[in-house]
Structure formats: C-alpha cells, structure tokens
Design an enzyme around this catalytic site. Structure first.
Site, PDB file in Angstrom:
ATOM      1  N   CYS A 103      11.114   7.182  14.342  1.00  0.00           N
ATOM      2  CA  CYS A 103      10.402   6.469  15.409  1.00  0.00           C
ATOM      3  C   CYS A 103      11.262   6.332  16.657  1.00  0.00           C
ATOM      4  O   CYS A 103      10.767   5.991  17.715  1.00  0.00           O
ATOM      5  CB  CYS A 103       9.945   5.102  14.924  1.00  0.00           C
ATOM      6  SG  CYS A 103      11.257   4.173  14.136  1.00  0.00           S
ATOM      7  N   GLY A 121      -3.532   5.300  13.367  1.00  0.00           N
ATOM      8  CA  GLY A 121      -3.594   4.477  12.154  1.00  0.00           C
ATOM      9  C   GLY A 121      -3.535   2.991  12.465  1.00  0.00           C
ATOM     10  O   GLY A 121      -4.314   2.203  11.924  1.00  0.00           O
ATOM     11  N   GLY A 122      -2.619   2.632  13.357  1.00  0.00           N
ATOM     12  CA  GLY A 122      -2.476   1.225  13.742  1.00  0.00           C
ATOM     13  C   GLY A 122      -3.740   0.685  14.376  1.00  0.00           C
ATOM     14  O   GLY A 122      -4.187  -0.427  14.098  1.00  0.00           O
ATOM     15  N   GLU A 126       4.046  -0.983  13.926  1.00  0.00           N
ATOM     16  CA  GLU A 126       4.999  -0.186  14.687  1.00  0.00           C
ATOM     17  C   GLU A 126       4.397   1.199  14.766  1.00  0.00           C
ATOM     18  O   GLU A 126       4.159   1.834  13.743  1.00  0.00           O
ATOM     19  CB  GLU A 126       6.319  -0.175  13.935  1.00  0.00           C
ATOM     20  CG  GLU A 126       7.490   0.198  14.813  1.00  0.00           C
ATOM     21  CD  GLU A 126       8.500   0.989  14.055  1.00  0.00           C
ATOM     22  OE1 GLU A 126       9.102   0.450  13.131  1.00  0.00           O
ATOM     23  OE2 GLU A 126       8.650   2.186  14.394  1.00  0.00           O
ATOM     24  N   LYS A 164       0.885  -1.158   0.000  1.00  0.00           N
ATOM     25  CA  LYS A 164       0.000   0.000   0.000  1.00  0.00           C
ATOM     26  C   LYS A 164       0.925   1.210   0.000  1.00  0.00           C
ATOM     27  O   LYS A 164       1.528   1.549   1.018  1.00  0.00           O
ATOM     28  CB  LYS A 164      -0.902  -0.028   1.239  1.00  0.00           C
ATOM     29  CG  LYS A 164      -2.017   1.001   1.215  1.00  0.00           C
ATOM     30  CD  LYS A 164      -1.730   2.070   2.248  1.00  0.00           C
ATOM     31  CE  LYS A 164      -2.613   3.278   2.072  1.00  0.00           C
ATOM     32  NZ  LYS A 164      -1.957   4.495   2.552  1.00  0.00           N
TER      33      LYS A 164
END
Lengths: 497, 497
Positions: A300, A245-246, A265, A184
């Site tokens: 991150c 989002g996760g 993550e 994606k």
C-alpha cells in the site's frame, strides 16, 4: 496441525458450510489440495452470537491475561513457523525471506501490544492540554475510562497473509482492546488463515477464554460480505484492500439501521517529489528502485509517481532508474486476478500518447513481473486524472516538472495519500518549507529523504491518510495507537465518592 | 450592533440571498421585526471557497494567537450581554436566568479552550501505554503531530442558541483546532446567531485573521442543507438535533464522492434506574423533579424513563413525583413546532391501554408546558418499543419493575444513550456491580446517585453515546477532548535528522 478447510465458529470447526472453493496456487495455477466452503448465513449468525456472548466476559478479564494471550499466540506462531511459512509461500507466491520477515513482524506486533496493555494505566484517558490553569468546577466527580466498542469484523488483506490478516495488526489491536473478533479470511490464502486461526484458538482455549472471542470465516461472495457487515451484533469493521471493495462495504454499512465505525485502508499512489538527490545519490537511487520493485510492488506504500523538479533530474532519473530496475529479478504476483487487473490498467496508461514507456520487459502469460517504468510531462499528467490513480504492483511514472510551482500544482491535484515523500538538500529546506507544509495536508505520513515503503510498527507511526487513502484519517492501522479504533470513552460520574 | 438579517460570508454581509423568512417569536407567535434570507448556492460556494483559502493561513498561525481570538470573543460577548440576552429570550422563550447561565457557559468554554491551546504541547501525540519496555527500532526518526482536518460545517442546535450554536462548543473546538468554520444558523434563533456572528467577526478582524475563518449562513430548506454538506471543500461536519435530521444529513454524506467524518448528537431517553432512594431521599426526589421540569425538559440529557426496582419504590415515586412536578410552574417551549411534535407523541403514548397518566395539566393552545408523568408496568414497557423513544420535552414514564432482572432486561432493550443513571445505597453496590458494568456499555456517561442533566464542561466529560445517541461514540461533543473530532495525526519521518 492440518488445514481443516472449514470455518471456525469460535472453538467449533464448522461443518454445515456450502459453496465449495479451492485456493488457486499462483505459481502452478493449480488448485490447492484443500477444499474450502463459504459459510452459511446460519454460521455467520452463530459466530456473531458467540462473539456477543464472549464480549461480556472477555471485556472484563484482566489486561494482564489479555497480554498473556497475545504473547502466547506469538510464541506458538514461532513454534509452527515451518508449516506456516510453507503454506504462506504456496498460497501467496511470496519468497521465503519475505514470509519469515512478515511472520516476525506479526510476532513483534503481538508482543508490542502485549507489552502496551499489561497493566490498566492506558485505560484512563489523559490528554496533553495545558489544564493546570483550568478551574475545575467543584462538586462533580468525573472520571473517563476507555472501554471496548464491541464485536469487530476484520476483512483481511490479500498482500499480507500474516501481518494484516488472521492475527495481523487489526485483529491484534482489537483483541488487546477487549473486542471479540470475527475474521473474514481472504480466499487467496484461506489455508494460511485456517492454520493461523488454529494457533489463535489453541491459545485462547489454554487460557480458558470464552467461546466466540475469535472466529474465522471463509467466503468470497458479495452476499456473504453484505450479510456479515449488516449483522446487528457487529459494532466495528476494518478493511484493507481496494477502493472499490472499501466503497462496496461502506454502502452495506450505510444501509444498516445502526451506523458503525468503519476503518478502511484503500490504497495510495505514494508520490515522491525529488527536488535534489545530490546527498547520497547512489544510495537513494537504489533505495527508490528497491521500493518500486520489492515483492512486485504489492504494498500500500509502493511509490507509483515520482515528480522531478527539473529536466536535469528527470533525465538522470530516467536513465539510472531504468538501469537499476532492469537489473531487478522478476517477482511473483500474489494472484492471477491481481496480475490481470494490473496489466489492464498498465495497458491503458501505456497506450496513451502522453506517456513514454521507459521499461517493460514482461511477457503476458507469466505470474512473474518485472518493474514497469513510464515517463511523462507535468502538463500531460495534470490534464489526465487517469494517471493519478493507484496501479497495484511495480508500476511507476516519472513526471518531468519545471519548477516548485509544478510540485505545488501536482500536490494540489492529488487525492489523499497514505504517504508523500520528498528528497531535498539541507540548503533547499527553506525554499520548500511551504510546499512541505501543504504536502502534510494531503497525507498521513510525510517522509524526508527516504522511501515510503517499510512501515515501522511504532507509537509515532500514522498509517491512514485523507480519503480515499483511508476512510477516516483520524485513525491509524499500524502501531499501538491503532487500538483507539476499537475503544470508546465512558464518563463515570459519582463513582469515586 | 444590529441584526443584519443577512448571512455572513466571511467578513462580507451578503446581499444576494433569496427565500425570505422571519423568526417566529414563540411567546407572541408573531414574526420578529427582521427579515432573513436563505443563502443562494452562489453564497455557499463563496463561503466554502473563502474557508478553504483561510485554512492555509489560519492552520499555521500560532496557537497563542488562536487562544487570544477565543478569549477576545469571550470578552466581547460579555460586553454585548444585554443585547444578546434580550434577543436570545425573545427568540427562544427561555427565561433570562437560563439565558445568562448559557452565555456564561459559552464564555467559559471559550476561555477553557483558550487556556488549553495557549502553547503547542498538545499537538504532539502521546499515549498512556506502558512503552518503556518497547524496543524502538533504530534508525527511523518518527514524530506524530496533530493537524486540523480542514473546513468544518456546524449545524446548530435549537435548544442552545448560545452554548451549542454560533460560537458554542463545536465551533469553539473547531476554531481552537485550526479549522475554519461555516455555521448553519438555526432558523428558530437566526437573530441571536446573526449578532453572535458579528461579535466573532469583529474579533477575527481585529486580530487580522483571514477572511473566511468564520461564516454564518441562514437557511432552513433541505436543498440548502444537502448542497452545503456535499461541497467538496467541506471536510468535517457536526450536527446537534433529532434522529431524523441526523439520518438525513448522513445520507447526504453517504452520497458524496469523498466521505467525511460526521459527528451527530441525536438525542437520548437518559433512563434513571432507582434501586433505592433512602440516602438523601427528599433531596434526590427534588433533583429528579427539577431534572424533568427545568426549561420544559428541552435538554438532550432530560430523563424520559425512570425504572423502579420494586412496587414500594414505584408507589412512593408515583405519589411524590406527581406532587413535586405539579408544583412546578409551566415553562415555555422553544417553538410551536417543537410543542406540536411533543403533543403528538405524548398523545399516542397516553392513549395506549398499557400506560396510566399520573400528571398532565396542560391546555392544547399554549406554548407553556407543565411536566407530564405517565406510569406503566415493566412487561408492557418491554413489549412496546414506542415507549423506548425520546419525547423531547418534560415527559417522563415511571416503569414498575419487580427485580434486578427486570433492570437487566430493560437495559438490554434500550438503544444507545448519552447517559444512564442509577440511584442505590452503599450496601447495594456489590449486588448491582454487574448491572452497572452492563449499563456502561449502553451509554457515554454513567451517573451514580445523581441526575443526568447538567453536563459539566470538563476534560473528563464524555458527551456522546452509542448509536443513535451519537453517530460515533468514540468522540465527545463537550469538554476539551471534543477538539479531537477536528484533528488528525500526521507522522513526520526523517524531519529531526
């Protein structure tokens, strides 16, 4: 090679997409020259069907051929370097130096996995148990081998257009494992994704790999994500991005009839605990400043919190970090959306009475960012969880602590982290032994006398901490062991007779 | 030692429970002499709090002491054998021979894990990759070690009161890993669970292990399960039972703020494909009959479907299996509830026009069961998914196929399985190569020329297949590798300098 603006459904450059969109170039705020289209459900169906079909062939081709595939992609990426770097820089506003470093890392990852899988030894499951003394029950012939889990969907990262996107760590590991991949693509760097996809597909075609071993889908809507995640043929999913989002994707998976493994993550505050900076003080201070400032802190593993053991350290750090950070040049952020979210979060925290702004030299209307530094007292930090959350970008809070007890308390309050770091002297090792032990239970990587940024691609790396840093702390997103997310053991009974 | 009727909150035999209940003894249908009580939310809170506290100590005690703990429990279980066997048989209606076998297996598992962990070698993560050629980036000192994941809740199995319950495979592996365990005792054998808990706690106390390293909670309501699963201090959960039960618990986990890993083993039809029985025909026929009939088929690996390659095999099997199974003595089922569900499902399938009943000599009002054998044609099987589902108990359908193509089609239609088996001759190996390859992708264990029941506790065992056989096919519930469900890697950076 040119940007096609279309999705790749296997080898097919798909043409019946809908919902046109442009990449907005962060520096100029103008639309890029290329029109992209979100894929239709029909195209998603086709990509998943092709992947399922490709799986039956791809899973059984020799590991050495898969190794060649990865190595050839690496070579080819290098040949297209100039075009790729140019598109990467335009779409991400990241500097050329970083673009080259990230492409090198991507190439390194491909070659590393190529080396790891070049024979089939790794497919036989062994462990480190002291099994010599274990009585093996006679008469049963058992062998355990790893097989790929099936078709994988990879949601790419906004902040790593090369290394954690189209042919980044997740995709490389999945292809090495024997899984077809449906990428994606990220709408912020859809052009880069399109070009990299063409490199991957060219190399797949040269080796005669089955149609569907790799697809690249453009899109951004929630409907698109939901439809893709809930396809029955998808057997595993990885995601790199925000907690929000996760969480949304996990909900789509929860609603599937068949649950599938999901590795997300979702960011981290990466606290640094400073018990003492005496050893190599100037070097360490500069390291910390760079760790905060590099690429506008869009990592991150960017350190968002620094806990100082006592008032002396806090005072020194307040002065010196402010000085060092104010010397840092302003850096581009990846996207106005990211910048906007960043400023919103920062504003709330700055406006609280409990925080003091040590450094903020930013203007509101630029995509450029200079590091922002706040400070506060430990009591205020502990009583307000809004300071415990990640702010994606160069934003760090210095927290004044009064003792190792305060360290313990803050560590106890923090959620799961990708990393935790501690600076201390040799003498303090014993005193901080229990604290360090506790700290390991709050993260996936614990760093002594160094900064959290700079994630080495290595077999001993573990990138993925307790929730919400990642959705399953038992797996890593970086290094050869990341392949285990895409493999499952099967026991063969009676096949060696 | 006596049944206490109460839950064990760590070392404390808890007294303020509510909701009294009795174990219903399956053979007499009478209540057992002991009153049990479902725990209160307060008791659950206490158990989780004690586990969290115990974790900080237990995770750091030497592996050798944990190994002693497991070995001592094994010794102690053996000393209480007579009392345990008696209670086990009363509560489960399983025969003494099986009770002894299962206790032996439980003891074996404890000793196996005790051996596996007796030194700390297994904590350092290695892999089988061909890493000699991989360039190690200089200057970064990294080491990856396994640490326990936190407090674990184990939902026990109805059909294994010893080996997959109070100190069964899951609990043993979790304790070996360094995780405190809260057992959700099964209401069908709460007395056995109570006694085994006392053995575990006695041995924990002797070694001075922290209060809370083990708890045993009685209860059966959905509210109780939900409350327990959603406690923040619970970091991992295992479940062995029905698809419906597993799905309910997954929903509770989905609703948590923090997702946690969940390993559910939810049953399987364990299809056997018979391409040829010529080699050792009589022995194999008897093996298959026993695999169907043993302990009334109440195993997760009980074969529910047998596909015959052609009409000749089908005819012969119809006659011979019917003969052999009709000779089997009737066996007790574990519980009237289980028997009732079994009969309901069987009735529906028997009443369908597409099925033929070859054998059913059961009366409705007994806890005893004789194996039930049905047959049908492959076309009818393929067109009606209700025949694809597990029926827990001695119930098997013979399916008449006409070719290897029919095998392919049926395998394609089947959901994920714990096991798939195939009987074939040496000559047929090549012809069936691709079929066997495909079959491996539908299960966790593939068996050649043998029956699926009899799960060897071995390092090469894999017990857990693709959904819905288990919730995560990457992990096993049996054998030393089952410990990896409860461990996560942490990367230590800069600690060897």
């Amino acid at each position: 090679m040119k940007i096609s603006g279309k999705s790749w459904i296997g080898y097919e450059n798909s043409s019946y997409s809908k919902l046109p969109f442009h990449v907005i170039l962060p520096e100029s705020q103008k639309k890029s020259d290329y029109i992209f289209h979100e894929v239709s459900t029909q195209e998603i169906d086709n990509a998943v069907e092709k992947a399922e079909k490709a799986f039956k062939t791809y899973r059984n081709i020799d590991s050495s051929l898969k190794a060649d595939f990865l190595k050839n992609i690496a070579l080819s990426l290098n040949q297209y370097r100039e075009l790729l770097i140019q598109t990467f820089c335009e779409e991400s506003a990241l500097p050329r130096e970083r673009a080259n470093q990230e492409l090198d890392r991507t190439i390194y990852q491909l070659n590393l996995f190529s080396t790891c899988i070049k024979n089939d030894d790794w497919k036989v499951v062994k462990n480190n148990f002291n099994t010599l003394d274990i009585e093996i029950k006679s008469g049963v012939d058992l062998e355990k081998k790893l097989i790929p889990i099936g078709s994988v969907v990879v949601f790419t990262a906004s902040n790593f257009p090369f290394a954690y996107s189209t042919i980044g760590g997740d995709v490389t590991a999945a292809l090495a494992a024997g899984c077809p991949v449906i990428v994606k693509s990220h709408y912020m760097h859809a052009g880069t994704g399109d070009l990299v996809s063409q490199v991957v597909l060219q190399e797949a075609k040269k080796l005669g790999l089955p149609d569907g071993v790799f697809s690249n889908l453009n899109g951004f809507s929630n409907d698109f994500g939901k439809y893709l995640v809930q396809k029955e043929g998808v057997k595993m999913l990885t995601f790199t991005g925000s907690y929000k989002g996760g969480k949304a994707i996990q909900q789509y998976i929860n609603d599937r009839q068949e649950w599938i493994p999901f590795f997300a993550e979702m960011g981290s505050v990466n606290p640094i605990f400073i018990a003492d900076l005496e050893d190599n003080k100037e070097i360490n201070l500069q390291k910390i400043a760079s760790s905060i400032a590099n690429n506008a802190g869009q990592f991150c593993t960017n350190p968002g919190l620094i806990f100082c053991l006592n008032t002396d350290i806090f005072k020194e750090l307040s002065i010196k970090l402010t000085q060092l950070l104010s010397l840092e040049e302003s850096k581009n952020m990846l996207h106005f959306q990211i910048r906007e979210k960043f400023l919103q979060k920062v504003k709330i925290l700055k406006n609280k009475k409990s925080s003091v702004t040590l450094l903020d030299e930013n203007s509101e209307n630029s995509i450029k960012l200079k590091p922002i530094l706040l400070s506060m007292k430990v009591e205020d930090f502990l009583s307000d969880p809004s300071f415990h959350e990640e702010v994606f970008g160069s934003f760090t809070i210095l927290v004044e602590c009064n003792s190792i007890n305060d360290f313990e308390k803050t560590a106890h309050h923090l959620k799961g982290q990708i990393t935790c770091s501690i600076f201390l002297t040799q003498k303090q090792q014993e005193e901080f032994h229990d604290f360090i032990d506790n700290l390991a239970y709050r993260c996936g990587r614990i760093v002594k006398n160094d900064v959290p940024t700079g994630v080495t691609v290595h077999q001993a790396m573990h990138h993925g901490g307790p929730f919400p840093a990642s959705s399953d702390s038992r797996f890593t997103a970086v290094g050869p062991d990341s392949i285990y997310r895409f493999l499952r053991p099967v026991c063969y009974q009676g096949f060696n007779k």
